[in-house]
Design an enzyme around this catalytic site. Sequence first.
Site, PDB file in Angstrom:
ATOM      1  N   HIS A 195       0.828  -1.212   0.000  1.00 25.18           N
ATOM      2  CA  HIS A 195       0.000   0.000   0.000  1.00 25.18           C
ATOM      3  C   HIS A 195       0.859   1.257   0.000  1.00 25.18           C
ATOM      4  O   HIS A 195       0.444   2.289  -0.513  1.00 25.18           O
ATOM      5  CB  HIS A 195      -0.977  -0.018   1.180  1.00 25.18           C
ATOM      6  CG  HIS A 195      -2.089  -0.979   0.956  1.00 25.18           C
ATOM      7  ND1 HIS A 195      -2.086  -2.239   1.504  1.00 25.18           N
ATOM      8  CD2 HIS A 195      -3.188  -0.902   0.167  1.00 25.18           C
ATOM      9  CE1 HIS A 195      -3.159  -2.881   1.080  1.00 25.18           C
ATOM     10  NE2 HIS A 195      -3.838  -2.103   0.280  1.00 25.18           N
ATOM     11  N   ARG A 302     -10.471   3.994  -1.356  1.00 27.57           N
ATOM     12  CA  ARG A 302      -9.915   3.267  -0.205  1.00 27.57           C
ATOM     13  C   ARG A 302     -10.165   4.099   1.055  1.00 27.57           C
ATOM     14  O   ARG A 302      -9.370   4.981   1.374  1.00 27.57           O
ATOM     15  CB  ARG A 302      -8.412   3.050  -0.387  1.00 27.57           C
ATOM     16  CG  ARG A 302      -8.027   2.021  -1.437  1.00 27.57           C
ATOM     17  CD  ARG A 302      -6.524   1.798  -1.419  1.00 27.57           C
ATOM     18  NE  ARG A 302      -6.107   0.640  -2.165  1.00 27.57           N
ATOM     19  CZ  ARG A 302      -5.682   0.676  -3.436  1.00 27.57           C
ATOM     20  NH1 ARG A 302      -5.623   1.807  -4.088  1.00 27.57           N
ATOM     21  NH2 ARG A 302      -5.300  -0.443  -4.031  1.00 27.57           N
ATOM     22  N   ARG A 338     -15.281   1.683  -0.908  1.00 26.99           N
ATOM     23  CA  ARG A 338     -14.928   0.380  -0.338  1.00 26.99           C
ATOM     24  C   ARG A 338     -14.974   0.462   1.176  1.00 26.99           C
ATOM     25  O   ARG A 338     -14.420   1.405   1.763  1.00 26.99           O
ATOM     26  CB  ARG A 338     -13.514  -0.027  -0.784  1.00 26.99           C
ATOM     27  CG  ARG A 338     -13.113  -1.345  -0.143  1.00 26.99           C
ATOM     28  CD  ARG A 338     -11.828  -1.867  -0.685  1.00 26.99           C
ATOM     29  NE  ARG A 338     -10.673  -1.199  -0.091  1.00 26.99           N
ATOM     30  CZ  ARG A 338      -9.423  -1.524  -0.396  1.00 26.99           C
ATOM     31  NH1 ARG A 338      -9.181  -2.452  -1.303  1.00 26.99           N
ATOM     32  NH2 ARG A 338      -8.421  -0.898   0.172  1.00 26.99           N
ATOM     33  N   GLU A 439     -10.590 -11.033  -4.464  1.00 25.90           N
ATOM     34  CA  GLU A 439      -9.141 -10.938  -4.256  1.00 25.90           C
ATOM     35  C   GLU A 439      -8.584 -12.139  -3.499  1.00 25.90           C
ATOM     36  O   GLU A 439      -7.397 -12.216  -3.229  1.00 25.90           O
ATOM     37  CB  GLU A 439      -8.758  -9.615  -3.578  1.00 25.90           C
ATOM     38  CG  GLU A 439      -9.672  -9.147  -2.484  1.00 25.90           C
ATOM     39  CD  GLU A 439      -9.335  -7.743  -1.995  1.00 25.90           C
ATOM     40  OE1 GLU A 439      -8.344  -7.142  -2.426  1.00 25.90           O
ATOM     41  OE2 GLU A 439     -10.087  -7.249  -1.144  1.00 25.90           O
ATOM     42  N   ASN A 462      -4.048  -7.060  -6.716  1.00 26.83           N
ATOM     43  CA  ASN A 462      -2.893  -6.937  -5.813  1.00 26.83           C
ATOM     44  C   ASN A 462      -2.889  -8.083  -4.805  1.00 26.83           C
ATOM     45  O   ASN A 462      -1.870  -8.718  -4.547  1.00 26.83           O
ATOM     46  CB  ASN A 462      -2.933  -5.611  -5.050  1.00 26.83           C
ATOM     47  CG  ASN A 462      -3.049  -4.434  -5.979  1.00 26.83           C
ATOM     48  OD1 ASN A 462      -2.718  -4.554  -7.149  1.00 26.83           O
ATOM     49  ND2 ASN A 462      -3.529  -3.318  -5.487  1.00 26.83           N
ATOM     50  N   ASP A 463      -4.091  -8.331  -4.260  1.00 26.66           N
ATOM     51  CA  ASP A 463      -4.188  -9.426  -3.302  1.00 26.66           C
ATOM     52  C   ASP A 463      -4.393 -10.763  -3.991  1.00 26.66           C
ATOM     53  O   ASP A 463      -3.858 -11.777  -3.555  1.00 26.66           O
ATOM     54  CB  ASP A 463      -5.333  -9.159  -2.310  1.00 26.66           C
ATOM     55  CG  ASP A 463      -4.904  -8.171  -1.254  1.00 26.66           C
ATOM     56  OD1 ASP A 463      -3.791  -8.331  -0.725  1.00 26.66           O
ATOM     57  OD2 ASP A 463      -5.650  -7.224  -0.978  1.00 26.66           O
ATOM     58  N   ARG A 473       3.013  -9.578  -0.728  1.00 21.80           N
ATOM     59  CA  ARG A 473       3.228  -8.411  -1.581  1.00 21.80           C
ATOM     60  C   ARG A 473       4.118  -7.351  -0.938  1.00 21.80           C
ATOM     61  O   ARG A 473       4.566  -6.420  -1.601  1.00 21.80           O
ATOM     62  CB  ARG A 473       1.881  -7.812  -2.013  1.00 21.80           C
ATOM     63  CG  ARG A 473       1.042  -7.277  -0.887  1.00 21.80           C
ATOM     64  CD  ARG A 473      -0.391  -7.040  -1.342  1.00 21.80           C
ATOM     65  NE  ARG A 473      -0.655  -5.660  -1.647  1.00 21.80           N
ATOM     66  CZ  ARG A 473      -1.874  -5.123  -1.692  1.00 21.80           C
ATOM     67  NH1 ARG A 473      -2.940  -5.883  -1.489  1.00 21.80           N
ATOM     68  NH2 ARG A 473      -2.049  -3.867  -1.964  1.00 21.80           N
ATOM     69  N   CYS A 510      -9.713  -3.340 -10.078  1.00 19.76           N
ATOM     70  CA  CYS A 510      -9.184  -2.132  -9.432  1.00 19.76           C
ATOM     71  C   CYS A 510      -7.787  -2.360  -8.855  1.00 19.76           C
ATOM     72  O   CYS A 510      -7.245  -1.490  -8.193  1.00 19.76           O
ATOM     73  CB  CYS A 510     -10.143  -1.626  -8.365  1.00 19.76           C
ATOM     74  SG  CYS A 510     -10.435  -2.818  -7.061  1.00 19.76           S
TER      75      CYS A 510
HETATM   76  C1  PEP Z   1      -6.266  -5.228  -4.511  1.00 21.57           C
HETATM   77  O1  PEP Z   1      -5.993  -6.059  -3.661  1.00 21.57           O
HETATM   78  O2  PEP Z   1      -6.035  -5.389  -5.741  1.00 21.57           O
HETATM   79  C2  PEP Z   1      -6.871  -3.947  -4.135  1.00 21.57           C
HETATM   80  C3  PEP Z   1      -7.288  -3.075  -5.021  1.00 21.57           C
HETATM   81  O3  PEP Z   1      -6.961  -3.685  -2.809  1.00 21.57           O
HETATM   82  P1  PEP Z   1      -5.712  -3.191  -1.926  1.00 21.57           P
HETATM   83  O4  PEP Z   1      -4.557  -2.927  -2.841  1.00 21.57           O
HETATM   84  O5  PEP Z   1      -6.169  -1.981  -1.203  1.00 21.57           O
HETATM   85  O6  PEP Z   1      -5.474  -4.368  -1.030  1.00 21.57           O
HETATM   86 MG    MG Z   2      -6.845  -5.811  -1.710  1.00 23.20          MG
END
Ligand code: PEP
Ligand code: MG
Length: 580
Positions: A195, A302, A338, A439, A462-463, A473, A510
Amino acid sequence: MGLVINGISVSRGIAIGKAHLLRHDELEVSRHTVPRPLIDEEITRFKVALGKARRQLRAIRDRIPHHAPADIVGFIDTHLLMLEDAVLTEAPIEIIREQQCNAEWAVKTQCETLVNVFEEMNDPYLRTRKDDINHVVDRVLRNLMGPGSGEAGQQSRGAKDRIVIAEDVSPAEVLIMHHEGVAGIVTRYGGPNSHTAILARSLGIPTVVGAPHVQEYIRKHEALVLDGRQGAVLALPMPVELGYYRGRQREEKRRLQELKGIRDLPARTLDGVDVQLLANVEIPEDIPSIKKVCADGIGLYRTEMLFINRDRPPDEEEQFQVYRKIVRAMKGAPVTIRTLDLGADKTLQEVQRDHVVMTNPAMGLRAIRCCLKEPEIFVTQIRAILRASAYGNVRMMIPMLSTLQELRQVENLVEEEKKRLRGQRKAFDESIRIGGMIEVPAAAMAANAFARRLDFLSIGTNDLIQYALAVDRLDEEVNYLYDPLHPAVLKLIRMTIMAGKKAGIPVSMCGEMAGDPRYTRLLLGMGLREFSAYPATLLEIKAIINSSRVGMLEKYIRRILRAERQEDILTLVETLNSLH
Ligand code: PEP
Ligand code: MG
């Protein structure tokens, strides 16, 4: 040529400025009593911090160049040995048990005892070993106290136009640095999908993470160039190098200016397929940059940024005001809010205090799990979102769903709050849409079931990538395995898109993959029709969409989805990207 340190690219752009080093200040450790039933948990927390310290030191040792003096390796080995010694591994546990105190206090107490012993020694060499103890203990304490314990954010005061050099920074600290006006950030640890990295990218701060030994090699006020695209830092640049990088800064500006020409055009492929381009928002101040690129709406807000950097969470009224401001500013365009995704690298003191043991925070009490455990905070947010929905086009999005049971719990809570708001005659959108983030791989595989019950899905790559590939990550050590083109990841994405199609609901993406121009045609060919990404990248994505033919892409997609080797997939994706 000056010294070059290579790290991992996070957000492109060139920063030129002086180095602002964040020091490792002495940590403030306070004592508090741990109730008897929680003593074992406290001991586990200590052991986890100790294990992490060992891994960190081993990683440092592995990165020492072969030609480095043997003393350096010896120095790290000494610290590793200390971390195996009972005086540091067993004694603090006894202190926790006997004094019923927190792990930090126990470690500090034991450290003082050891330092006193060394100070009484006559041998000057042995006396200096107390510094080693302090270093080792400091590392364990920082692991215990988590991100922010170095107060990097506080130390960045006065860093305007400078390039911050730090061991690591938390998302909360990035926000403080942004307000300070830093020119760039370089950290020794961290991955490109943390993040911290996402926030830096979104705020347009050129950033490099995972730059080994950066704090040792770069000195205070030294002139630096940070090359975000290459993921490199150049110290003491020569005039000719400075000239080159200034030229690249001008070129980037020109490129952005050119892209503005397509700002008002719809995102539509050459064969007439319409695509929605939505923006990811971290803080309300992002709204002007969304307007600048004429995004079709907000695909991910977020909200947790509203909750960090403060002692108490915002109450319903404060949240309502912020959400309403954003909804009003978007004038009827969709705003996807979210619900709280706290945990892992975004912590809220209020919530974390009661759940101290997190052996694996990314897989622990995070996002919707945390919210369902803390219904008071969650319900307050649901009410604020519902009330804001009366002012525009609001969608509520639930992060990290893994079971339908969680979804049912959310639906019940939302229904209860709707009923309560009706009773209080407070306005809200009766048909507010509720969507879920896909995710967790299990959710992707069960996407049909989620799609039948939800109004929309959004793929959080991302997750999804971190969980599918078992790659943390945040961990620069395993970052090389983090690959959006892994065949398993592509299958999970495809399953989710298909589930949405079958259920007749929109599916967006996203995660950072949606904002990476290297994957635009791939995703388009796979059927994605809603991209949500940080505003600064949206025009580039639009330019690619508007120069593509979906019909042509689809033929390659079949081959890509059948391919087994990542290198074959990469070659096919590159071919896709070079099609005219
Ligand atoms: C993701 O996991 O792709 C996402 C958009 O949420 P975050 O990056 O806030 O975990
Ligand atoms: Mg996420």
